[in-house]
Design a protein around this motif. Structure first.
Motif, PDB file in Angstrom:
ATOM      1  N   MET A   1       9.891   8.486   4.358  1.00  0.00           N
ATOM      2  CA  MET A   1      10.749   7.344   3.950  1.00  0.00           C
ATOM      3  C   MET A   1      10.206   6.199   3.076  1.00  0.00           C
ATOM      4  SD  MET A   1      12.651   6.605   7.879  1.00  0.00           S
ATOM      5  CE  MET A   1      11.193   5.504   8.340  1.00  0.00           C
ATOM      6  N   TYR A   2       9.825   6.892   1.930  1.00  0.00           N
ATOM      7  CA  TYR A   2       9.175   5.742   0.971  1.00  0.00           C
ATOM      8  C   TYR A   2       8.175   5.113   1.305  1.00  0.00           C
ATOM      9  CZ  TYR A   2      13.998   6.859  -0.424  1.00  0.00           C
ATOM     10  OH  TYR A   2      15.240   7.490  -0.828  1.00  0.00           O
ATOM     11  N   ASN A   3       7.264   5.627   2.311  1.00  0.00           N
ATOM     12  CA  ASN A   3       6.023   5.071   2.926  1.00  0.00           C
ATOM     13  C   ASN A   3       6.376   3.401   3.373  1.00  0.00           C
ATOM     14  OD1 ASN A   3       4.397   7.173   2.308  1.00  0.00           O
ATOM     15  ND2 ASN A   3       4.055   6.325   0.256  1.00  0.00           N
ATOM     16  N   PHE A   4       7.455   3.382   4.136  1.00  0.00           N
ATOM     17  CA  PHE A   4       7.836   2.010   4.672  1.00  0.00           C
ATOM     18  C   PHE A   4       6.891   1.882   5.863  1.00  0.00           C
ATOM     19  CE2 PHE A   4      12.750   1.795   3.374  1.00  0.00           C
ATOM     20  CZ  PHE A   4      12.259   1.436   2.232  1.00  0.00           C
TER      21      PHE A   4
ATOM     22  N   TRP B   1       0.814  -1.167   0.050  1.00  0.00           N
ATOM     23  CA  TRP B   1      -0.092   0.320  -0.101  1.00  0.00           C
ATOM     24  C   TRP B   1       0.941   1.298  -0.087  1.00  0.00           C
ATOM     25  CZ3 TRP B   1      -3.474   2.736  -1.601  1.00  0.00           C
ATOM     26  CH2 TRP B   1      -4.034   3.765  -0.875  1.00  0.00           C
ATOM     27  N   ASP B   2       0.618   2.113  -0.927  1.00  0.00           N
ATOM     28  CA  ASP B   2       1.267   3.466  -1.153  1.00  0.00           C
ATOM     29  C   ASP B   2       2.965   3.267  -1.385  1.00  0.00           C
ATOM     30  OD1 ASP B   2      -0.407   5.462  -1.164  1.00  0.00           O
ATOM     31  OD2 ASP B   2      -0.514   5.794   0.810  1.00  0.00           O
ATOM     32  N   ARG B   3       3.343   2.035  -1.650  1.00  0.00           N
ATOM     33  CA  ARG B   3       4.879   1.959  -1.868  1.00  0.00           C
ATOM     34  C   ARG B   3       5.023   1.656  -3.449  1.00  0.00           C
ATOM     35  NH1 ARG B   3       7.051  -1.471   2.206  1.00  0.00           N
ATOM     36  NH2 ARG B   3       8.828  -1.722   1.121  1.00  0.00           N
ATOM     37  N   THR B   4       5.196   2.758  -3.982  1.00  0.00           N
ATOM     38  CA  THR B   4       5.290   3.101  -5.305  1.00  0.00           C
ATOM     39  C   THR B   4       6.621   3.168  -5.993  1.00  0.00           C
ATOM     40  OG1 THR B   4       5.334   5.525  -5.049  1.00  0.00           O
ATOM     41  CG2 THR B   4       3.273   4.392  -5.695  1.00  0.00           C
ATOM     42  N   GLY B   5       7.646   3.064  -4.715  1.00  0.00           N
ATOM     43  CA  GLY B   5       9.188   2.987  -5.198  1.00  0.00           C
ATOM     44  C   GLY B   5       9.451   1.618  -5.628  1.00  0.00           C
ATOM     45  N   LYS B   6      10.399   1.553  -6.724  1.00  0.00           N
ATOM     46  CA  LYS B   6      10.977   0.226  -7.254  1.00  0.00           C
ATOM     47  C   LYS B   6      11.732  -0.382  -6.371  1.00  0.00           C
ATOM     48  CE  LYS B   6      12.833  -1.664 -11.375  1.00  0.00           C
ATOM     49  NZ  LYS B   6      14.019  -2.111 -10.671  1.00  0.00           N
TER      50      LYS B   6
ATOM     51  N   GLY C   1       0.839  12.474 -13.190  1.00  0.00           N
ATOM     52  CA  GLY C   1      -0.195  12.288 -12.233  1.00  0.00           C
ATOM     53  C   GLY C   1       0.406  11.620 -11.037  1.00  0.00           C
ATOM     54  N   LYS C   2      -0.562  11.414 -10.121  1.00  0.00           N
ATOM     55  CA  LYS C   2      -0.194  10.804  -8.694  1.00  0.00           C
ATOM     56  C   LYS C   2       0.082   9.511  -8.704  1.00  0.00           C
ATOM     57  CE  LYS C   2      -1.788  11.427  -4.133  1.00  0.00           C
ATOM     58  NZ  LYS C   2      -1.436  10.146  -3.628  1.00  0.00           N
ATOM     59  N   LEU C   3       1.198   9.006  -8.513  1.00  0.00           N
ATOM     60  CA  LEU C   3       1.215   7.656  -8.421  1.00  0.00           C
ATOM     61  C   LEU C   3       0.365   6.847  -7.389  1.00  0.00           C
ATOM     62  CD1 LEU C   3       5.206   7.326  -8.323  1.00  0.00           C
ATOM     63  CD2 LEU C   3       3.686   6.649 -10.269  1.00  0.00           C
TER      64      LEU C   3
HETATM   65  C1  LIG Z   1       3.457   7.740  -0.316  1.00  0.00           C
HETATM   66  O1  LIG Z   1       2.211   7.896   0.018  1.00  0.00           O
HETATM   67  C2  LIG Z   1       1.748   9.298  -0.380  1.00  0.00           C
HETATM   68  C3  LIG Z   1       0.464   9.274   0.108  1.00  0.00           C
HETATM   69  O2  LIG Z   1      -0.547   8.498  -0.556  1.00  0.00           O
HETATM   70  C4  LIG Z   1       2.005   9.241  -1.632  1.00  0.00           C
HETATM   71  O3  LIG Z   1       1.516  10.614  -2.255  1.00  0.00           O
HETATM   72  C5  LIG Z   1       3.242   9.138  -2.203  1.00  0.00           C
HETATM   73  O4  LIG Z   1       3.628   9.232  -3.273  1.00  0.00           O
HETATM   74  C6  LIG Z   1       4.026   8.020  -1.730  1.00  0.00           C
HETATM   75  N1  LIG Z   1       5.194   7.918  -1.891  1.00  0.00           N
HETATM   76  C7  LIG Z   1       6.038   6.849  -2.309  1.00  0.00           C
HETATM   77  C8  LIG Z   1       7.472   6.865  -2.491  1.00  0.00           C
HETATM   78  O5  LIG Z   1       5.651   5.898  -2.538  1.00  0.00           O
END
Ligand SMILES: *[C@@H]1O[C@H](CO)[C@@H](O)[C@H](O)[C@H]1NC(C)=O
Ligand SMILES: *[C@@H]1O[C@H](CO)[C@@H](O)[C@H](O)[C@H]1NC(C)=O
Length: 399
Positions: free
Chosen positions: A295-298, A70-75, A170-172
């Motif tokens: 911190m990358y949403n860790f 969840w919310d971890r869009t970093g590769k 846009g927003k990841l």
């Molecule tokens: C972390 O979560 C926020 C809130 O949803 C989002 O905007 C952000 O892109 C996320 N960051 C990463 C590195 O995934």
């Protein structure tokens, strides 16, 4: 949304190099060890005497294992061939070892065992990435097996698809979807979970729903919730009645989706899981640390994975991810150095491969060997044991 995987628009991403700013400072080997975050659910399954109750705990574990996405869009960093990762968590009662056993295709094998001998948990993961223009979809190929040794029981399943939207503009945001079928090979009981795609109006975003059935396909329990929030279990009839009454009350005030050619925005999450009376809570997600967004949403669990505590250096295998200079540099905020180191490591890996080809030498894995999963008859990399004897002679120099 779910384009067919045979479309020529889908491009294999594993060969494309992406700039390091899209990364998070963890190796994929560390990322898969996050399956273990909620090991208490396996321990709960071990302690239960009823197989239906065990299946509920295992289903909750299978969902919880992908909740950290969840919310971890970093590769995560692609592991180098021969890279390893160990994780010993005495507080949670397990130890894990993983190894990158193949480079093309990339295959990561892991093996976790409980310190008290109650369970083993293993699998080989082959994340097949596809680029769809605006999104990247990861198909987590590979079977996961959980063996509850005292119950003489094995459960197998595969993870759902994971999609990162808006990689260009846009927003990841992250979506997980697909059917996850958990099979208890001793009793023939199954839990079939549907990770729902968010749909046109986003009503189904993050929802997971399914049933546990016996070998004659009789529904025994309904399992429902969200993989970002919590999972519940209830009598199947009560669940169906509840759904019907909810449909009646639905006022059809569906929001119009804003038309936008540039980005597929994440639908707003309007409601939490609606709890059916008589339900039992199976699992609830823990909140992330206060500084997670920086911190990358860790999660709390992920934050600790790359820690190199005093004394560890002399114990870990020299191939352990914690020694990767590119990941370490990124963790320390030194992006240029991380990028240089990543390039150097990849070049070193290419040179080693050329050298082996010249000498007509095959790569030999160290801690895992190709074999057959006895429950699914599928090919799998099986742990050959001995890692924790800590004899690290003849390990490759990959860093
Ligand atoms: C972390 O979560 C926020 C809130 O949803 C989002 O905007 C952000 O892109 C996320 N960051 C990463 C590195 O995934
Ligand atoms: C449906 O709409 C009516 C009138 O707008 C409202 O009074 C009622 O509470 C709504 N019902 C639900 C279930 O939202």
């Amino acid at each position: 949304l779910l384009a067919s995987s045979t479309s020529p628009r889908a491009r294999e991403l594993s060969k494309i190099t992406m700039p390091i700013v899209f990364n998070e400072p963890l190796s994929f080997l560390q990322r898969i060890s996050e399956y273990m975050e909620h090991t208490y659910l396996i321990n709960r399954a071990c302690s239960l005497s009823n197989s239906l109750e065990r299946m509920q705990a295992v289903a909750a574990f299978a969902v919880s294992a992908v909740a950290s996405q969840w919310d971890r869009t970093g590769k995560p960093f692609n592991p180098l061939l021969g890279e390893t990762y160990e994780l010993v968590r005495e507080d949670q009662g397990f130890r894990l070892i993983s190894e990158q056993v193949s480079h093309h295709p990339p295959v990561s094998a892991f093996h976790a065992e409980s310190l008290s001998g109650d369970f083993i948990f293993h699998g080989s993961i082959y994340p097949k990435l596809k680029f769809w223009g605006k999104s990247v979809e990861a198909e987590p190929k590979g079977t996961i097996t959980l063996e509850l040794l005292k119950h003489n029981e094995a459960y197998t399943w595969s993870n759902p698809y994971c999609c990162v939207h808006n990689i260009i503009l846009g927003k990841l945001w992250i979506e997980q979807y697909g059917t996850v079928e958990i099979v208890n090979h001793r009793t023939g009981e199954k839990c079939v979970l549907n990770f729902k795609p968010c749909g046109m109006f986003g009503k189904e975003l993050h929802k997971v729903e399914g049933y546990i059935q016996n070998r004659n396909k009789k529904k025994l329990r309904a399992i429902y919730g969200k993989w970002t929030e919590c999972m519940w279990s209830v009598d199947p009839q009560a669940y169906e009645d509840h759904k019907k009454s909810e449909k009646k009350g639905d006022n059809k005030t569906k929001k119009n989706k804003t038309e936008n050619d540039e980005a597929d925005d994440m639908p707003e999450v309007l409601e939490t899981v609606s709890v059916v009376p008589g339900s039992t809570l199976l699992w609830r997600i823990e909140s992330r640390p206060a500084h997670s967004a920086m911190m990358y949403n860790f999660t709390n669990f992920a934050v600790s994975l790359n820690e190199l505590e005093p004394g560890m250096e002399s114990i870990l295998a020299p191939t352990d991810c914690r020694f990767r200079p590119d990941i370490r540099a990124m963790e320390n905020g030194n992006i240029d150095e991380a990028s240089r180191q990543k390039e150097r490591l990849e070049e070193k890996q290419r040179a080693a491969r050329k050298e082996r080809a010249k000498r007509d030498e095959e790569w030999r894995t160290r801690w895992f060997q190709k074999g057959t999963n006895p429950y699914t008859n599928s090919e799998e990399w099986i742990y050959t044991g001995g890692y924790f004897d800590r004899n690290y002679q003849n390990l490759p120099d990959i860093y």
